[in-house]
Design an enzyme around this catalytic site. Structure first.
Site, PDB file in Angstrom:
ATOM      1  N   PHE A  94       0.860  -1.185   0.000  1.00 40.18           N
ATOM      2  CA  PHE A  94       0.000   0.000   0.000  1.00 40.18           C
ATOM      3  C   PHE A  94       0.891   1.228   0.000  1.00 40.18           C
ATOM      4  O   PHE A  94       1.663   1.440   0.933  1.00 40.18           O
ATOM      5  CB  PHE A  94      -0.942   0.061   1.212  1.00 40.18           C
ATOM      6  CG  PHE A  94      -1.812   1.298   1.152  1.00 40.18           C
ATOM      7  CD1 PHE A  94      -2.998   1.301   0.431  1.00 40.18           C
ATOM      8  CD2 PHE A  94      -1.416   2.479   1.763  1.00 40.18           C
ATOM      9  CE1 PHE A  94      -3.773   2.456   0.319  1.00 40.18           C
ATOM     10  CE2 PHE A  94      -2.186   3.645   1.664  1.00 40.18           C
ATOM     11  CZ  PHE A  94      -3.368   3.622   0.942  1.00 40.18           C
ATOM     12  N   ASP A 116       9.438   2.963   1.869  1.00 41.14           N
ATOM     13  CA  ASP A 116       8.260   3.737   2.242  1.00 41.14           C
ATOM     14  C   ASP A 116       8.041   3.569   3.750  1.00 41.14           C
ATOM     15  O   ASP A 116       7.488   2.567   4.198  1.00 41.14           O
ATOM     16  CB  ASP A 116       7.038   3.261   1.447  1.00 41.14           C
ATOM     17  CG  ASP A 116       5.783   4.064   1.779  1.00 41.14           C
ATOM     18  OD1 ASP A 116       5.776   4.784   2.798  1.00 41.14           O
ATOM     19  OD2 ASP A 116       4.792   3.956   1.019  1.00 41.14           O
ATOM     20  N   LYS A 172       2.576  11.040   7.155  1.00 38.65           N
ATOM     21  CA  LYS A 172       1.771  10.771   8.348  1.00 38.65           C
ATOM     22  C   LYS A 172       2.272  11.521   9.590  1.00 38.65           C
ATOM     23  O   LYS A 172       2.040  12.701   9.699  1.00 38.65           O
ATOM     24  CB  LYS A 172       1.657   9.268   8.549  1.00 38.65           C
ATOM     25  CG  LYS A 172       0.832   8.624   7.412  1.00 38.65           C
ATOM     26  CD  LYS A 172       0.126   7.348   7.773  1.00 38.65           C
ATOM     27  CE  LYS A 172      -0.930   7.059   6.723  1.00 38.65           C
ATOM     28  NZ  LYS A 172      -0.557   6.020   5.765  1.00 38.65           N
TER      29      LYS A 172
END
Ligand SMILES: *Cc1c(COP(=O)(O)O)cnc(C)c1O
Length: 407
Positions: free
Chosen positions: A144, A229, A258
Site C-alpha cells: 500500500f 516507504d 503521516k
C-alpha cells in the site's frame, strides 16, 4: 461553540454531501486530547488507530500545537517562489535525523511516493543509463503506497484498482519477503525497488529477518535504488526511529509522511543523498504547499520530539507489553498476532466475527480501532498512551471476543 453541529446533524450532512470513499464507524468525534477522543454526546474513546499512525504523538501534543500556533502568528505560506526562514532548518534537521543529506518536502504520503517514482526514473535515465521510457520499478505484493493513478497501478487490491484504468506501466510486483523473487525481477531496466519495510495496510506484515539487509545488498549490487516507504512505519512507531533501523539498513530514498505532520497538517518528504535527489533541477517538480512555513515549523517540532529516543523506547516498551497481552488471545478468537513496537496486526478467527464486527463492538466499549482486509485489526495507539489505558483497551478486545465465542 455556536458553530458546532450535533452528532446526528453531522451524520446527516455527510450522508447528503460527502463522497462515500470511506465507511466510517458511527462515531462523531468533536474533541481529542492525547490518546483519547470525545464524541458529540460527551462519550470518550481510546484511539487505537491514531490516524493510521499520523497521530504517533497523540492528539494535540502541546509542543506541536505550540509550534503551530507560534508559526500561525508569523507566516503560513510563501510558496517556493520565495525563500522562508523555516525550510532550510526543517530539511537540515530531517536530513540529520535520517542520516542523509537532502530533503524534498511534499504534503501527503502519496505525493512523496509519486515524487520518489519520478526521481528514481530520472536517476535511471541520467545516472544509470537506462534507455528512455524503459525504466521499471519493482514493488511487493500486498503493498500500500497511496491512491494516485500511478500508485494504484501496482496495487494488488481490487477495490483500489477496479474501474480506474488505464494504469501506469513500468512496475513489477514480487512476493514480499522473498529475496530470490526480487533478484529475478531486477534487470538492466530496473531503477528502483520500492517496499514498505513492514507492510502496514496489509496487516502489519513483517518480512523475514535479514530481508531488508538482503534488499539493501541486492540494490547496491545491481545498481538499483532502494526506496523505503516509511510513511506508516517510520517516526517511532516500531520502537526505533525507522523500521529500517531494526536491520541497520539505510535506503537510498526514504519516504516519510503521516506523523511528520504531528497530526496537525499533512507533511511528507523524500529524503536521500545528493547523488539521487540532485537529479531534480528547478522547474522539474514542485508543489504549491510542499515545505510551507507552517508545515516546516510543525515538522521541526516533530523531529525535536524524536531527538532523544525516549518516544522510540516508549513504543518498544509499551509494544512488548501489548504483544504479550495480545498473544494470550491466540486461540480465544484470535488466530495470529504480528507486532513490532507499538504496532500490531491481530487476525480475528472468521468463525468468531469479522474485523468490522469486532471494531463495532470495541466502539461500544469505548475503543476505536480499524480492520484491514476484512479479518485483521491493526492496533496502533498513540505512543504517548498510558500503560493502564492500553491494558484496559486490550481487556475490552478480550471481552468482545469472549462475548462472541461465549454465545
Ligand atoms: C498512508 C500511506 C501512504 C499514503 O499516504 P497519504 O498521506 O494517505 O497519501 C503511503 N504509504 C504508506 C506505507 C502508507 O501507510
Amino acid at each position: 461553540m455556536e458553530n458546532t453541529p450535533s452528532g446526528s446533524t453531522a451524520l446527516a450532512l455527510e450522508q447528503a454531501h460527502t463522497a462515500r470513499n470511506y465507511a466510517p464507524l458511527p462515531v462523531v468525534i468533536s474533541q481529542a486530547d492525547g490518546a483519547w477522543v470525545t464524541d458529540t454526546t460527551g462519550v470518550r474513546y481510546f484511539d487505537c488507530l491514531a490516524g493510521y499512525s499520523a497521530l504517533n504523538f497523540g492528539h494535540r501534543h502541546p509542543r506541536l500545537v505550540q509550534a503551530a500556533v507560534d508559526q500561525l502568528s508569523r507566516v503560513t505560506l510563501t510558496s517556493r517562489a520565495f525563500h522562508h526562514d523555516q525550510l532550510g532548518a526543517f530539511c537540515a534537521e530531517l536530513a540529520d535525523l535520517t542520516g542523509t543529506e537532502a530533503v524534498l518536502p511534499m504534503n501527503t504520503g502519496a505525493e512523496a511516493v509519486e515524487s520518489a517514482l519520478k526521481i528514481a526514473r530520472k536517476w535511471g535515465y541520467e545516472i544509470k543509463g537506462v534507455p528512455e521510457n524503459q525504466a521499471t520499478i519493482v514493488v511487493a505484493d500486498g503493498n500500500f503506497h497511496g491512491r494516485t493513478t500511478s500508485i494504484i497501478s501496482f496495487s494488488g487490491d481490487k477495490d483500489a484498482t477496479a474501474g480506474f484504468g488505464p494504469y501506469t506501466p513500468g512496475f513489477r510486483s514480487v512476493p514480499f519477503g522473498d529475496t530470490d523473487a526480487l533478484a529475478d525481477a531486477i534487470d538492466a531496466t530496473t531503477v528502483a525497488v520500492l517496499i514498505e519495510p513492514i507492510q502496514g495496510e496489509a496487516g502489519v506484515v513483517i518480512p523475514p529477518d535479514g530481508y531488508l539487509r538482503a534488499v539493501r545488498h541486492l540494490c547496491t549490487d545491481r545498481n538499483v535504488l532502494f526506496v523505503a516507504d516509511e510513511i506508516q512505519s517510520g517516526l517511532a512507531r516500531t520502537g526505533r526511529t525507522f523500521a529500517c533501523d531494526h536491520e541497520d539498513v539505510r535506503p537510498d530514498l526514504m519516504l516519510l509522511g503521516k506523523a511528520l505532520g504531528g497530526g496537525i497538517l499533512p507533511v511528507s518528504a523524500v529524503v536521500g543523498g545528493w547523488d539521487v535527489l540532485g537529479v531534480l533541477r528547478p522547474g522539474q517538480h514542485g508543489s504549491t504547499f510542499g515545505g510551507n512555513p507552517l508545515a516546516a515549523a510543525v515538522g521541526r517540532a516533530v523531529i525535536a520530539l524524536l531527538r532523544d529516543g525516549s518516544l522510540q523506547q516508549r513504543a518498544q516498551r509499551l509494544g512488548e507489553d501489548m504483544a504479550g497481552r495480545l498473544d494470550q488471545l491466540i486461540g480465544h478468537g484470535v488466530t495470529a498476532v504480528r507486532s513490532r513496537g507499538l504496532w500490531a496486526g491481530v487476525d480475528i478467527d472468521p468463525a468468531v466475527a469479522t474485523g468490522r464486527q469486532i471494531c463495532e463492538r470495541l466502539m461500544r466499549r469505548g475503543v476505536l480501532a480499524k480492520e484491514t482486509h476484512g479479518a485483521t485489526i491493526r492496533l496502533a495507539p498513540p505512543i504517548i498512551a498510558e500503560t493502564t489505558d492500553l491494558t484496559w483497551a486490550i481487556e475490552q478486545l478480550a471481552a468482545v471476543l469472549d462475548e462472541r465465542t461465549g454465545q
